[in-house]
Design an enzyme around this catalytic site. Structure first.
Site, PDB file in Angstrom:
ATOM      1  N   TYR A  96       0.792  -1.092  -0.134  1.00  9.54           N
ATOM      2  CA  TYR A  96      -0.106   0.068   0.016  1.00  9.54           C
ATOM      3  C   TYR A  96       1.010   1.340   0.049  1.00  9.54           C
ATOM      4  O   TYR A  96       0.639   2.082  -0.891  1.00  9.54           O
ATOM      5  CB  TYR A  96      -0.787   0.018   1.244  1.00  9.54           C
ATOM      6  CG  TYR A  96      -1.958   0.895   1.344  1.00  9.54           C
ATOM      7  CD1 TYR A  96      -3.186   1.211   0.446  1.00  9.54           C
ATOM      8  CD2 TYR A  96      -1.698   2.115   2.269  1.00  9.54           C
ATOM      9  CE1 TYR A  96      -4.081   2.335   0.826  1.00  9.54           C
ATOM     10  CE2 TYR A  96      -2.472   3.049   2.653  1.00  9.54           C
ATOM     11  CZ  TYR A  96      -3.850   3.293   1.623  1.00  9.54           C
ATOM     12  OH  TYR A  96      -4.669   4.208   1.645  1.00  9.54           O
ATOM     13  N   LYS A 122       0.960   4.303  -2.859  1.00  8.05           N
ATOM     14  CA  LYS A 122       0.936   5.650  -2.552  1.00  8.05           C
ATOM     15  C   LYS A 122       2.102   6.725  -2.718  1.00  8.05           C
ATOM     16  O   LYS A 122       1.846   7.835  -3.002  1.00  8.05           O
ATOM     17  CB  LYS A 122       0.212   5.891  -0.922  1.00  8.05           C
ATOM     18  CG  LYS A 122      -1.126   4.989  -0.765  1.00  8.05           C
ATOM     19  CD  LYS A 122      -2.352   5.746  -1.649  1.00  8.05           C
ATOM     20  CE  LYS A 122      -3.659   5.142  -1.398  1.00  8.05           C
ATOM     21  NZ  LYS A 122      -4.719   5.574  -2.290  1.00  8.05           N
TER      22      LYS A 122
HETATM   23  N1  LIG Z   1      -9.571   4.315   5.141  1.00  9.88           N
HETATM   24  C1  LIG Z   1      -8.588   4.935   5.657  1.00  9.88           C
HETATM   25  O1  LIG Z   1      -8.257   4.851   6.789  1.00  9.88           O
HETATM   26  C2  LIG Z   1      -7.617   5.820   4.518  1.00  9.88           C
HETATM   27  C3  LIG Z   1      -6.671   6.498   5.119  1.00  9.88           C
HETATM   28  C4  LIG Z   1      -5.663   7.081   4.251  1.00  9.88           C
HETATM   29  C5  LIG Z   1      -6.299   7.355   2.856  1.00  9.88           C
HETATM   30  N2  LIG Z   1      -7.378   6.693   2.224  1.00  9.88           N
HETATM   31  C6  LIG Z   1      -7.679   6.639   0.833  1.00  9.88           C
HETATM   32  O2  LIG Z   1      -8.881   7.080   0.681  1.00  9.88           O
HETATM   33  C7  LIG Z   1      -9.453   6.372  -0.346  1.00  9.88           C
HETATM   34  C8  LIG Z   1     -10.905   5.891  -0.138  1.00  9.88           C
HETATM   35  O3  LIG Z   1     -10.561   5.062   0.973  1.00  9.88           O
HETATM   36  P1  LIG Z   1     -11.818   4.287   1.850  1.00  9.88           P
HETATM   37  O4  LIG Z   1     -11.582   4.279   3.180  1.00  9.88           O
HETATM   38  O5  LIG Z   1     -13.020   5.143   1.353  1.00  9.88           O
HETATM   39  O6  LIG Z   1     -11.719   2.653   1.403  1.00  9.88           O
HETATM   40  P2  LIG Z   1     -13.157   1.813   1.153  1.00  9.88           P
HETATM   41  O7  LIG Z   1     -12.340   0.633   0.879  1.00  9.88           O
HETATM   42  O8  LIG Z   1     -14.036   1.842   1.943  1.00  9.88           O
HETATM   43  O9  LIG Z   1     -13.548   2.326  -0.369  1.00  9.88           O
HETATM   44  C9  LIG Z   1     -12.782   2.223  -1.624  1.00  9.88           C
HETATM   45  C10 LIG Z   1     -13.803   2.273  -2.702  1.00  9.88           C
HETATM   46  O10 LIG Z   1     -12.868   1.823  -3.912  1.00  9.88           O
HETATM   47  C11 LIG Z   1     -13.521   0.801  -4.680  1.00  9.88           C
HETATM   48  N3  LIG Z   1     -12.555  -0.019  -5.523  1.00  9.88           N
HETATM   49  C12 LIG Z   1     -11.570  -0.710  -4.901  1.00  9.88           C
HETATM   50  N4  LIG Z   1     -11.056  -1.284  -5.974  1.00  9.88           N
HETATM   51  C13 LIG Z   1     -11.615  -0.784  -7.242  1.00  9.88           C
HETATM   52  C14 LIG Z   1     -11.532  -1.282  -8.708  1.00  9.88           C
HETATM   53  N5  LIG Z   1     -10.519  -1.778  -8.970  1.00  9.88           N
HETATM   54  N6  LIG Z   1     -12.234  -0.309  -9.380  1.00  9.88           N
HETATM   55  C15 LIG Z   1     -12.910   0.544  -8.743  1.00  9.88           C
HETATM   56  N7  LIG Z   1     -13.259   0.758  -7.555  1.00  9.88           N
HETATM   57  C16 LIG Z   1     -12.663   0.003  -6.630  1.00  9.88           C
HETATM   58  C17 LIG Z   1     -14.140  -0.177  -3.530  1.00  9.88           C
HETATM   59  O11 LIG Z   1     -15.310  -0.592  -4.217  1.00  9.88           O
HETATM   60  C18 LIG Z   1     -14.600   1.008  -2.628  1.00  9.88           C
HETATM   61  O12 LIG Z   1     -16.078   1.560  -3.029  1.00  9.88           O
HETATM   62  C19 LIG Z   1      -8.334   5.517  -1.072  1.00  9.88           C
HETATM   63  O13 LIG Z   1      -7.680   6.219  -1.954  1.00  9.88           O
HETATM   64  C20 LIG Z   1      -7.766   5.216   0.311  1.00  9.88           C
HETATM   65  O14 LIG Z   1      -6.347   4.832   0.005  1.00  9.88           O
HETATM   66  C21 LIG Z   1      -8.128   5.896   3.234  1.00  9.88           C
END
Ligand SMILES: NC(=O)c1ccc[n+]([C@@H]2O[C@H](COP(=O)([O-])OP(=O)(O)OC[C@H]3O[C@@H](n4cnc5c(N)ncnc54)[C@H](O)[C@@H]3O)[C@@H](O)[C@H]2O)c1
Length: 260
Positions: A152, A156
Protein backbone atom coordinates in the site's frame (compact mmCIF):
# COMPACT_ATOMS: atom_id res chain seq x y z
CA UNK A 1 -15.89 30.79 -2.73
CA UNK A 2 -16.17 27.33 -4.25
CA UNK A 3 -18.55 27.11 -7.18
CA UNK A 4 -18.88 23.75 -8.90
CA UNK A 5 -22.17 24.47 -10.68
CA UNK A 6 -22.58 22.06 -13.62
CA UNK A 7 -18.96 20.88 -13.47
CA UNK A 8 -18.77 17.28 -14.71
CA UNK A 9 -16.70 15.30 -12.21
CA UNK A 10 -15.81 11.62 -12.34
CA UNK A 11 -15.23 10.14 -8.87
CA UNK A 12 -13.77 6.63 -8.64
CA UNK A 13 -14.49 4.43 -5.64
CA UNK A 14 -17.57 6.50 -4.83
CA UNK A 15 -19.76 3.58 -3.77
CA UNK A 16 -18.79 3.91 -0.11
CA UNK A 17 -16.48 5.51 2.42
CA UNK A 18 -14.39 8.53 1.51
CA UNK A 19 -15.37 8.40 -2.18
CA UNK A 20 -19.03 8.52 -1.32
CA UNK A 21 -18.47 11.57 0.90
CA UNK A 22 -16.51 13.24 -1.90
CA UNK A 23 -19.22 12.50 -4.49
CA UNK A 24 -21.97 13.79 -2.20
CA UNK A 25 -19.93 16.85 -1.18
CA UNK A 26 -19.16 17.88 -4.77
CA UNK A 27 -22.77 17.27 -5.84
CA UNK A 28 -23.96 19.49 -2.99
CA UNK A 29 -21.93 22.33 -4.59
CA UNK A 30 -23.65 21.84 -7.94
CA UNK A 31 -21.39 19.33 -9.72
CA UNK A 32 -22.73 16.68 -12.10
CA UNK A 33 -21.22 13.50 -10.67
CA UNK A 34 -20.30 10.23 -12.35
CA UNK A 35 -19.42 7.53 -9.82
CA UNK A 36 -17.18 4.72 -11.09
CA UNK A 37 -16.80 1.63 -8.90
CA UNK A 38 -16.82 -2.17 -8.95
CA UNK A 39 -19.56 -2.25 -6.27
CA UNK A 40 -22.60 -1.95 -8.52
CA UNK A 41 -25.53 -2.02 -6.06
CA UNK A 42 -23.85 0.31 -3.56
CA UNK A 43 -22.69 2.68 -6.31
CA UNK A 44 -26.14 2.86 -7.87
CA UNK A 45 -27.66 3.56 -4.46
CA UNK A 46 -25.25 6.45 -3.83
CA UNK A 47 -26.00 7.97 -7.27
CA UNK A 48 -29.75 7.59 -6.66
CA UNK A 49 -29.39 9.20 -3.23
CA UNK A 50 -27.59 12.19 -4.74
CA UNK A 51 -30.31 12.46 -7.38
CA UNK A 52 -30.41 14.91 -10.28
CA UNK A 53 -27.84 14.22 -12.97
CA UNK A 54 -25.66 11.90 -10.82
CA UNK A 55 -24.90 8.57 -12.50
CA UNK A 56 -23.19 5.32 -11.63
CA UNK A 57 -20.92 3.46 -14.08
CA UNK A 58 -19.35 0.08 -13.43
CA UNK A 59 -15.62 0.71 -13.58
CA UNK A 60 -12.67 -1.44 -12.63
CA UNK A 61 -9.92 1.17 -12.52
CA UNK A 62 -7.27 -1.43 -13.33
CA UNK A 63 -8.84 -2.12 -16.75
CA UNK A 64 -8.00 0.19 -19.65
CA UNK A 65 -11.13 -0.92 -21.55
CA UNK A 66 -13.38 0.09 -18.64
CA UNK A 67 -11.84 3.56 -18.63
CA UNK A 68 -12.43 3.98 -22.36
CA UNK A 69 -16.08 2.96 -21.99
CA UNK A 70 -16.77 5.25 -19.01
CA UNK A 71 -14.86 8.28 -20.32
CA UNK A 72 -16.23 7.98 -23.88
CA UNK A 73 -19.77 7.49 -22.53
CA UNK A 74 -19.49 10.50 -20.24
CA UNK A 75 -18.12 12.70 -23.01
CA UNK A 76 -20.91 11.58 -25.34
CA UNK A 77 -23.56 12.41 -22.73
CA UNK A 78 -22.10 15.46 -21.00
CA UNK A 79 -19.77 16.88 -23.66
CA UNK A 80 -16.90 17.37 -21.20
CA UNK A 81 -15.16 16.08 -18.10
CA UNK A 82 -14.00 18.94 -15.90
CA UNK A 83 -12.35 16.89 -13.19
CA UNK A 84 -11.25 13.39 -12.28
CA UNK A 85 -11.08 12.46 -8.60
CA UNK A 86 -9.20 9.18 -8.38
CA UNK A 87 -10.16 7.85 -4.97
CA UNK A 88 -10.56 4.07 -5.56
CA UNK A 89 -7.92 2.01 -3.80
CA UNK A 90 -7.32 -1.29 -2.09
CA UNK A 91 -5.37 -2.09 1.08
CA UNK A 92 -3.13 -5.00 1.96
CA UNK A 93 -1.81 -5.37 5.49
CA UNK A 94 1.17 -7.67 5.72
CA UNK A 95 4.86 -7.64 6.52
CA UNK A 96 7.24 -7.97 3.59
CA UNK A 97 7.45 -11.74 4.21
CA UNK A 98 3.65 -12.00 4.36
CA UNK A 99 3.05 -10.02 1.18
CA UNK A 100 3.07 -12.27 -1.87
CA UNK A 101 4.25 -10.88 -5.21
CA UNK A 102 0.66 -11.37 -6.44
CA UNK A 103 -0.76 -9.30 -3.56
CA UNK A 104 1.87 -6.60 -4.11
CA UNK A 105 1.06 -6.45 -7.84
CA UNK A 106 -2.70 -6.37 -7.23
CA UNK A 107 -2.35 -3.33 -4.97
CA UNK A 108 -0.21 -1.50 -7.55
CA UNK A 109 -2.77 -2.42 -10.24
CA UNK A 110 -5.62 -0.68 -8.41
CA UNK A 111 -3.80 2.12 -6.56
CA UNK A 112 -1.18 3.17 -9.12
CA UNK A 113 -1.89 1.67 -12.55
CA UNK A 114 -5.55 2.69 -12.03
CA UNK A 115 -4.82 6.42 -11.67
CA UNK A 116 -2.27 6.17 -14.50
CA UNK A 117 -4.91 4.68 -16.82
CA UNK A 118 -7.58 7.12 -15.64
CA UNK A 119 -5.33 10.10 -16.25
CA UNK A 120 -4.43 8.85 -19.73
CA UNK A 121 -8.16 8.44 -20.44
CA UNK A 122 -9.26 11.96 -19.43
CA UNK A 123 -6.28 14.06 -20.53
CA UNK A 124 -7.08 14.23 -24.29
CA UNK A 125 -10.51 15.82 -23.75
CA UNK A 126 -9.16 18.11 -21.00
CA UNK A 127 -6.46 19.28 -23.39
CA UNK A 128 -9.11 20.10 -25.99
CA UNK A 129 -11.04 22.06 -23.33
CA UNK A 130 -7.80 23.80 -22.31
CA UNK A 131 -8.76 23.11 -18.71
CA UNK A 132 -9.08 20.29 -16.24
CA UNK A 133 -8.39 19.26 -12.66
CA UNK A 134 -7.15 15.87 -11.52
CA UNK A 135 -7.08 14.98 -7.83
CA UNK A 136 -5.62 11.75 -6.55
CA UNK A 137 -6.54 10.49 -3.09
CA UNK A 138 -3.23 9.42 -1.62
CA UNK A 139 -2.51 8.79 2.04
CA UNK A 140 -0.13 9.85 4.77
CA UNK A 141 1.31 6.39 4.07
CA UNK A 142 2.67 8.00 0.91
CA UNK A 143 4.33 10.76 2.96
CA UNK A 144 5.84 8.92 5.93
CA UNK A 145 6.81 5.32 6.58
CA UNK A 146 4.76 2.73 8.45
CA UNK A 147 5.40 -0.95 9.07
CA UNK A 148 3.19 -3.75 7.78
CA UNK A 149 1.87 -2.03 4.66
CA UNK A 150 4.70 -2.23 2.11
CA UNK A 151 2.42 -2.81 -0.91
CA UNK A 152 0.00 0.00 0.00
CA UNK A 153 2.77 2.45 0.97
CA UNK A 154 4.68 1.80 -2.27
CA UNK A 155 1.52 2.48 -4.30
CA UNK A 156 0.75 5.73 -2.46
CA UNK A 157 4.34 7.02 -2.71
CA UNK A 158 4.23 6.18 -6.41
CA UNK A 159 0.97 8.07 -6.78
CA UNK A 160 2.62 11.28 -5.56
CA UNK A 161 5.36 10.79 -8.14
CA UNK A 162 2.75 10.34 -10.85
CA UNK A 163 0.99 13.52 -9.68
CA UNK A 164 4.13 15.66 -9.62
CA UNK A 165 5.30 14.50 -13.03
CA UNK A 166 1.83 15.05 -14.52
CA UNK A 167 1.57 18.47 -12.87
CA UNK A 168 4.78 19.60 -14.59
CA UNK A 169 3.80 18.07 -17.91
CA UNK A 170 0.16 19.18 -18.13
CA UNK A 171 0.18 22.65 -16.55
CA UNK A 172 0.69 24.40 -19.87
CA UNK A 173 -2.37 22.59 -21.20
CA UNK A 174 -4.44 24.09 -18.36
CA UNK A 175 -4.61 20.82 -16.43
CA UNK A 176 -3.79 20.81 -12.70
CA UNK A 177 -2.86 17.63 -10.80
CA UNK A 178 -2.83 17.43 -7.00
CA UNK A 179 -2.89 14.80 -4.27
CA UNK A 180 -4.97 14.81 -1.07
CA UNK A 181 -3.35 12.70 1.64
CA UNK A 182 -5.74 11.60 4.42
CA UNK A 183 -4.84 9.79 7.61
CA UNK A 184 -6.38 6.46 8.52
CA UNK A 185 -9.98 6.46 9.60
CA UNK A 186 -12.58 4.68 7.46
CA UNK A 187 -13.08 1.24 8.96
CA UNK A 188 -14.58 -0.34 5.84
CA UNK A 189 -11.22 -0.41 4.10
CA UNK A 190 -9.82 -2.34 7.07
CA UNK A 191 -12.71 -4.86 7.19
CA UNK A 192 -10.64 -7.81 5.91
CA UNK A 193 -8.27 -7.20 8.84
CA UNK A 194 -10.92 -6.20 11.40
CA UNK A 195 -10.22 -9.26 13.59
CA UNK A 196 -6.53 -8.31 13.74
CA UNK A 197 -7.30 -4.72 14.70
CA UNK A 198 -9.77 -5.66 17.46
CA UNK A 199 -6.94 -7.72 18.99
CA UNK A 200 -4.77 -4.60 19.34
CA UNK A 201 -6.92 -1.78 20.79
CA UNK A 202 -3.90 -0.09 22.42
CA UNK A 203 -2.10 0.09 19.06
CA UNK A 204 -5.17 1.60 17.39
CA UNK A 205 -5.58 4.15 20.20
CA UNK A 206 -1.88 5.05 19.94
CA UNK A 207 -2.17 5.46 16.16
CA UNK A 208 -5.23 7.73 16.40
CA UNK A 209 -3.66 9.73 19.23
CA UNK A 210 -0.27 10.27 17.61
CA UNK A 211 -1.28 13.47 15.81
CA UNK A 212 -1.90 17.12 16.62
CA UNK A 213 -5.69 16.74 16.40
CA UNK A 214 -6.36 13.25 17.76
CA UNK A 215 -8.96 10.85 16.37
CA UNK A 216 -10.25 9.81 12.98
CA UNK A 217 -10.11 12.20 10.05
CA UNK A 218 -13.68 13.32 9.24
CA UNK A 219 -14.73 12.47 5.69
CA UNK A 220 -16.12 16.00 5.31
CA UNK A 221 -12.60 17.45 5.73
CA UNK A 222 -11.32 15.25 2.90
CA UNK A 223 -14.31 16.13 0.70
CA UNK A 224 -13.78 19.87 1.33
CA UNK A 225 -10.09 19.60 0.37
CA UNK A 226 -11.09 17.89 -2.88
CA UNK A 227 -13.75 20.52 -3.59
CA UNK A 228 -11.09 23.23 -3.25
CA UNK A 229 -8.66 21.45 -5.56
CA UNK A 230 -11.18 20.78 -8.35
CA UNK A 231 -12.54 24.33 -8.19
CA UNK A 232 -11.24 27.59 -9.65
CA UNK A 233 -10.43 28.68 -6.08
CA UNK A 234 -7.19 26.69 -6.53
CA UNK A 235 -6.50 27.97 -10.07
CA UNK A 236 -2.73 28.35 -9.50
CA UNK A 237 -2.30 25.27 -7.32
CA UNK A 238 -0.73 22.21 -8.93
CA UNK A 239 1.64 19.45 -7.89
CA UNK A 240 0.88 19.74 -4.18
CA UNK A 241 0.31 17.09 -1.53
CA UNK A 242 -2.41 18.26 0.84
CA UNK A 243 -2.43 16.24 4.06
CA UNK A 244 -5.86 16.03 5.70
CA UNK A 245 -4.69 14.11 8.70
CA UNK A 246 -4.95 16.08 11.95
CA UNK A 247 -1.23 16.71 11.59
CA UNK A 248 -0.28 13.00 11.63
CA UNK A 249 2.33 13.42 8.90
CA UNK A 250 3.78 16.52 10.54
CA UNK A 251 5.40 14.88 13.53
CA UNK A 252 5.05 12.86 16.68
CA UNK A 253 2.84 13.59 19.72
CA UNK A 254 4.29 12.76 23.14
CA UNK A 255 1.39 13.10 25.66
CA UNK A 256 3.71 13.59 28.63
CA UNK A 257 5.45 16.61 27.08
CA UNK A 258 2.17 18.58 27.18
CA UNK A 259 2.40 18.37 30.98
CA UNK A 260 6.04 19.44 31.17
N1 LIG B 1 -9.56 4.25 5.15
C1 LIG B 1 -8.54 4.96 5.53
O1 LIG B 1 -8.23 4.97 6.72
C2 LIG B 1 -7.73 5.78 4.54
C3 LIG B 1 -6.61 6.48 4.99
C4 LIG B 1 -5.86 7.22 4.10
C5 LIG B 1 -6.21 7.25 2.78
N2 LIG B 1 -7.29 6.55 2.35
C6 LIG B 1 -7.59 6.58 0.93
O2 LIG B 1 -8.89 7.10 0.74
C7 LIG B 1 -9.45 6.50 -0.42
C8 LIG B 1 -10.80 5.89 -0.09
O3 LIG B 1 -10.62 4.94 0.93
P1 LIG B 1 -11.82 4.36 1.79
O4 LIG B 1 -11.39 4.36 3.17
O5 LIG B 1 -13.09 5.04 1.43
O6 LIG B 1 -11.79 2.85 1.27
P2 LIG B 1 -12.99 1.86 0.97
O7 LIG B 1 -12.36 0.51 0.85
O8 LIG B 1 -14.09 2.01 1.94
O9 LIG B 1 -13.51 2.35 -0.44
C9 LIG B 1 -12.77 2.17 -1.60
C10 LIG B 1 -13.71 2.17 -2.77
O10 LIG B 1 -12.92 1.88 -3.94
C11 LIG B 1 -13.59 0.87 -4.68
N3 LIG B 1 -12.64 0.08 -5.44
C12 LIG B 1 -11.72 -0.81 -4.97
N4 LIG B 1 -11.07 -1.38 -6.00
C13 LIG B 1 -11.59 -0.84 -7.14
C14 LIG B 1 -11.34 -1.03 -8.52
N5 LIG B 1 -10.43 -1.90 -8.95
N6 LIG B 1 -12.05 -0.28 -9.40
C15 LIG B 1 -12.98 0.59 -8.97
N7 LIG B 1 -13.27 0.80 -7.69
C16 LIG B 1 -12.60 0.09 -6.78
C17 LIG B 1 -14.29 0.02 -3.60
O11 LIG B 1 -15.30 -0.78 -4.17
C18 LIG B 1 -14.79 1.08 -2.65
O12 LIG B 1 -16.04 1.60 -3.02
C19 LIG B 1 -8.43 5.49 -0.92
O13 LIG B 1 -7.63 6.06 -1.94
C20 LIG B 1 -7.59 5.22 0.30
O14 LIG B 1 -6.31 4.74 -0.04
C21 LIG B 1 -8.07 5.82 3.20
Amino acid sequence: MIDLQDRVILVTGGARGVGRAIAEGLAAQGARIVIGDILVDAGQAVAKGIGGPARFEKLDVALEGDWARVVDGTLAREGRIDALVHNAAALHIGTIENTSPEAFRRIQDVNLIGPFLGTRAVVPSMKKQGKGAIVYIGSIDGMIGMNGICAYAASKWGLRGLAKSNAMELGRAGIRVNTVCPAGGNGEMFLPWAHTLTDMPEDVAFYLGNRGISGETPFSSIANAVAYLVSDASANVTGIDLPVDGGAASGCFMPGFNLA
